[in-house]
Design a protein around this motif. Sequence first.
Motif, PDB file in Angstrom:
ATOM      1  N   THR A 134       0.843  -1.200   0.000  1.00 32.16           N
ATOM      2  CA  THR A 134       0.000   0.000   0.000  1.00 32.16           C
ATOM      3  C   THR A 134       0.875   1.247   0.000  1.00 32.16           C
ATOM      4  OG1 THR A 134      -1.703  -1.163   1.274  1.00 32.16           O
ATOM      5  CG2 THR A 134      -1.824   1.241   1.244  1.00 32.16           C
ATOM      6  N   LEU A 135       0.570   2.149  -0.896  1.00 31.63           N
ATOM      7  CA  LEU A 135       1.272   3.436  -0.953  1.00 31.63           C
ATOM      8  C   LEU A 135       0.260   4.558  -0.788  1.00 31.63           C
ATOM      9  CD1 LEU A 135       3.651   5.399  -1.626  1.00 31.63           C
ATOM     10  CD2 LEU A 135       3.061   5.096  -4.036  1.00 31.63           C
ATOM     11  N   LYS A 136       0.470   5.382   0.225  1.00 30.63           N
ATOM     12  CA  LYS A 136      -0.399   6.547   0.438  1.00 30.63           C
ATOM     13  C   LYS A 136       0.379   7.817   0.077  1.00 30.63           C
ATOM     14  CE  LYS A 136      -1.727   8.036   4.620  1.00 30.63           C
ATOM     15  NZ  LYS A 136      -2.442   8.033   5.920  1.00 30.63           N
ATOM     16  N   ILE A 137      -0.276   8.673  -0.684  1.00 24.72           N
ATOM     17  CA  ILE A 137       0.329   9.971  -1.038  1.00 24.72           C
ATOM     18  C   ILE A 137      -0.544  11.076  -0.452  1.00 24.72           C
ATOM     19  CG2 ILE A 137       1.016  11.538  -2.894  1.00 24.72           C
ATOM     20  CD1 ILE A 137       1.307   9.102  -4.717  1.00 24.72           C
ATOM     21  N   GLU A 138       0.023  11.812   0.470  1.00 30.55           N
ATOM     22  CA  GLU A 138      -0.640  13.021   0.978  1.00 30.55           C
ATOM     23  C   GLU A 138       0.067  14.198   0.318  1.00 30.55           C
ATOM     24  OE1 GLU A 138      -1.236  12.817   5.472  1.00 30.55           O
ATOM     25  OE2 GLU A 138       0.133  11.172   5.057  1.00 30.55           O
ATOM     26  N   ILE A 139      -0.723  15.100  -0.238  1.00 33.97           N
ATOM     27  CA  ILE A 139      -0.089  16.207  -0.958  1.00 33.97           C
ATOM     28  C   ILE A 139      -0.768  17.526  -0.612  1.00 33.97           C
ATOM     29  CG2 ILE A 139      -1.494  15.712  -3.024  1.00 33.97           C
ATOM     30  CD1 ILE A 139       0.904  16.705  -4.681  1.00 33.97           C
ATOM     31  N   ALA A 141      -0.626  21.655  -1.630  1.00 36.05           N
ATOM     32  CA  ALA A 141      -0.093  22.713  -2.493  1.00 36.05           C
ATOM     33  C   ALA A 141      -0.181  24.007  -1.696  1.00 36.05           C
ATOM     34  CB  ALA A 141      -0.908  22.814  -3.776  1.00 36.05           C
ATOM     35  N   VAL A 142       0.947  24.692  -1.600  1.00 33.31           N
ATOM     36  CA  VAL A 142       0.981  25.934  -0.820  1.00 33.31           C
ATOM     37  C   VAL A 142       1.430  27.081  -1.717  1.00 33.31           C
ATOM     38  CG1 VAL A 142       1.457  24.736   1.345  1.00 33.31           C
ATOM     39  CG2 VAL A 142       3.365  25.567  -0.036  1.00 33.31           C
ATOM     40  N   ASP A 143       0.995  28.290  -1.329  1.00 35.36           N
ATOM     41  CA  ASP A 143       1.474  29.458  -2.062  1.00 35.36           C
ATOM     42  C   ASP A 143       2.813  29.900  -1.465  1.00 35.36           C
ATOM     43  OD1 ASP A 143       0.926  30.859   0.259  1.00 35.36           O
ATOM     44  OD2 ASP A 143      -0.940  31.743  -0.493  1.00 35.36           O
ATOM     45  N   LEU A 144       3.333  31.014  -1.937  1.00 35.26           N
ATOM     46  CA  LEU A 144       4.661  31.427  -1.487  1.00 35.26           C
ATOM     47  C   LEU A 144       4.671  31.932  -0.048  1.00 35.26           C
ATOM     48  CD1 LEU A 144       6.164  33.129  -4.672  1.00 35.26           C
ATOM     49  CD2 LEU A 144       6.283  30.760  -3.912  1.00 35.26           C
ATOM     50  N   HIS A 145       3.465  32.099   0.520  1.00 33.71           N
ATOM     51  CA  HIS A 145       3.388  32.486   1.944  1.00 33.71           C
ATOM     52  C   HIS A 145       3.195  31.262   2.836  1.00 33.71           C
ATOM     53  CE1 HIS A 145       3.170  36.594   0.540  1.00 33.71           C
ATOM     54  NE2 HIS A 145       2.138  36.281  -0.229  1.00 33.71           N
ATOM     55  N   GLY A 146       3.181  30.091   2.226  1.00 29.93           N
ATOM     56  CA  GLY A 146       3.018  28.864   3.007  1.00 29.93           C
ATOM     57  C   GLY A 146       1.576  28.493   3.271  1.00 29.93           C
ATOM     58  N   LYS A 147       0.654  29.248   2.674  1.00 24.48           N
ATOM     59  CA  LYS A 147      -0.768  28.980   2.896  1.00 24.48           C
ATOM     60  C   LYS A 147      -1.227  27.830   1.985  1.00 24.48           C
ATOM     61  CE  LYS A 147      -5.307  31.107   2.285  1.00 24.48           C
ATOM     62  NZ  LYS A 147      -6.007  32.215   1.616  1.00 24.48           N
ATOM     63  N   THR A 148      -1.912  26.852   2.595  1.00 28.60           N
ATOM     64  CA  THR A 148      -2.391  25.715   1.810  1.00 28.60           C
ATOM     65  C   THR A 148      -3.523  26.158   0.891  1.00 28.60           C
ATOM     66  OG1 THR A 148      -1.783  24.131   3.519  1.00 28.60           O
ATOM     67  CG2 THR A 148      -3.451  23.424   1.933  1.00 28.60           C
ATOM     68  N   ILE A 149      -3.371  25.873  -0.387  1.00 33.16           N
ATOM     69  CA  ILE A 149      -4.418  26.260  -1.342  1.00 33.16           C
ATOM     70  C   ILE A 149      -5.124  25.037  -1.933  1.00 33.16           C
ATOM     71  CG2 ILE A 149      -3.406  28.483  -1.952  1.00 33.16           C
ATOM     72  CD1 ILE A 149      -2.098  27.177  -4.356  1.00 33.16           C
ATOM     73  N   TRP A 150      -4.562  23.847  -1.665  1.00 32.70           N
ATOM     74  CA  TRP A 150      -5.176  22.626  -2.215  1.00 32.70           C
ATOM     75  C   TRP A 150      -4.540  21.451  -1.503  1.00 32.70           C
ATOM     76  CZ3 TRP A 150      -3.358  18.375  -5.179  1.00 32.70           C
ATOM     77  CH2 TRP A 150      -4.325  17.679  -5.927  1.00 32.70           C
ATOM     78  N   GLN A 151      -5.323  20.453  -1.191  1.00 35.79           N
ATOM     79  CA  GLN A 151      -4.728  19.247  -0.602  1.00 35.79           C
ATOM     80  C   GLN A 151      -5.563  18.019  -0.921  1.00 35.79           C
ATOM     81  OE1 GLN A 151      -4.549  20.539   3.556  1.00 35.79           O
ATOM     82  NE2 GLN A 151      -6.247  19.182   4.051  1.00 35.79           N
ATOM     83  N   ARG A 152      -4.896  16.925  -1.068  1.00 36.32           N
ATOM     84  CA  ARG A 152      -5.554  15.655  -1.365  1.00 36.32           C
ATOM     85  C   ARG A 152      -4.783  14.512  -0.711  1.00 36.32           C
ATOM     86  NH1 ARG A 152      -8.796  18.655  -2.919  1.00 36.32           N
ATOM     87  NH2 ARG A 152     -10.110  18.625  -4.791  1.00 36.32           N
ATOM     88  N   GLU A 153      -5.450  13.370  -0.640  1.00 35.85           N
ATOM     89  CA  GLU A 153      -4.803  12.151  -0.148  1.00 35.85           C
ATOM     90  C   GLU A 153      -5.293  11.005  -1.024  1.00 35.85           C
ATOM     91  OE1 GLU A 153      -4.983  11.471   4.161  1.00 35.85           O
ATOM     92  OE2 GLU A 153      -5.494   9.377   3.695  1.00 35.85           O
ATOM     93  N   VAL A 154      -4.387  10.268  -1.585  1.00 38.93           N
ATOM     94  CA  VAL A 154      -4.768   9.117  -2.428  1.00 38.93           C
ATOM     95  C   VAL A 154      -3.988   7.891  -1.958  1.00 38.93           C
ATOM     96  CG1 VAL A 154      -5.335  10.497  -4.470  1.00 38.93           C
ATOM     97  CG2 VAL A 154      -3.007   9.655  -4.161  1.00 38.93           C
TER      98      VAL A 154
END
Lengths: 194, 191
Positions: A134-139, A141-154
Amino acid sequence: MRISSLLLLLVLLLFGGCAHTIVVAPDFGHLPTAPKDSTRMERPAGYVISEADRKRVVNSGGGGGDSVSYTLYKDIESGFYHVLSNYFAHVYAMNRPDDAAVIKEKNIELIFVPIFTTQSSSSSLLTWPPTEFTLKIEINAVDLHGKTIWQREVTGVGKAEFSEFKSEFGLAAKRAADQALQKLDAALAQFPKN
Amino acid sequence: MIKRVPRFVVAVFVTSVLSACSMLAPKAAVSVQQTQTLRDSGAAPVKVGTFTSQGADAHDQSISIRGSGMASPYGSYAKYLEEAIRLQLKEAGLFDEASKAEVSGTLIKNDINAAGFVTASGDISARFQVRRGEKVVYDKIKDAHVEWGSNFLGAIAIPRAQEAYPGLVSTLLGALFGDAEFLSSLKSAKD
């Protein structure tokens, strides 16, 4: 002591607790590829995989009391890069999210930070390659200020039987990587365009 | 007394210690570093021609690893090299079947030495050519040597050697893509 006991003891002494090397890389023939006429996002994107993570050896379970070891981030990186490149025209590796030199040189606008985790096991007492991986990918995406703008887990799950993996010991892992990256590709299709 | 030894114990011992069976090398790998090198090079897309092998040192059909034969998943090791370079060029967006420029090659040396109990190694060598029409614009031999940790036990040493093969080929391609003359030949192949 009977000969059978001696042989069994020898086998256990020789092989007990061995860590066998496998590669957890996907089969590129199984990964989606962006069609030529697709419009990829022009925003330069970075992704963070540190040199320490590339070199880090990960262990998880195998069969017969043995384990398997692999350089997880190094093995997955090329497939991860491939999937990001299906949606972003300019993708660059970064050693850390605040790498100002790379951000400036490549005009990076957003940064993907992946975390890869694995589990594996085998239903066999006699063979070491995993039959399930099993491989889990948590990802994030942050902007240049470190603010999360998108996230997913597959999560990808790969299974392989002895008749299949006898010529490719990491087959279950490869199948898990294929599936996880296919799911990541599908998730990225929903990434906001702006 | 030997007759009293359960067959399954003997089977476990034999299959664990001896691994003299045939296996396949893992499929060709892609290097992110090489993808970025190629993308940043300004090189023009090329097509990939036929790769062949030359001489016994190419071990085109099978590499022996402690008595176990390892075959190519693409039918031959020349074909393996051809698929590896095609895959890497595709990843970099530099593969075009319609290009007038063509890269081809000849596998000269291709071997793994896993006899050592501590260290194993792989060596590969190939001649690469870039042509545009009849004109050869690049012609060089590239080599790669890779080492990895091995083991006394074949059951550990053989899979390690097997898994190391894509890295050996990738290192050879890294030497090719790191050659400014090769990249320049692709630029000069622009139409």
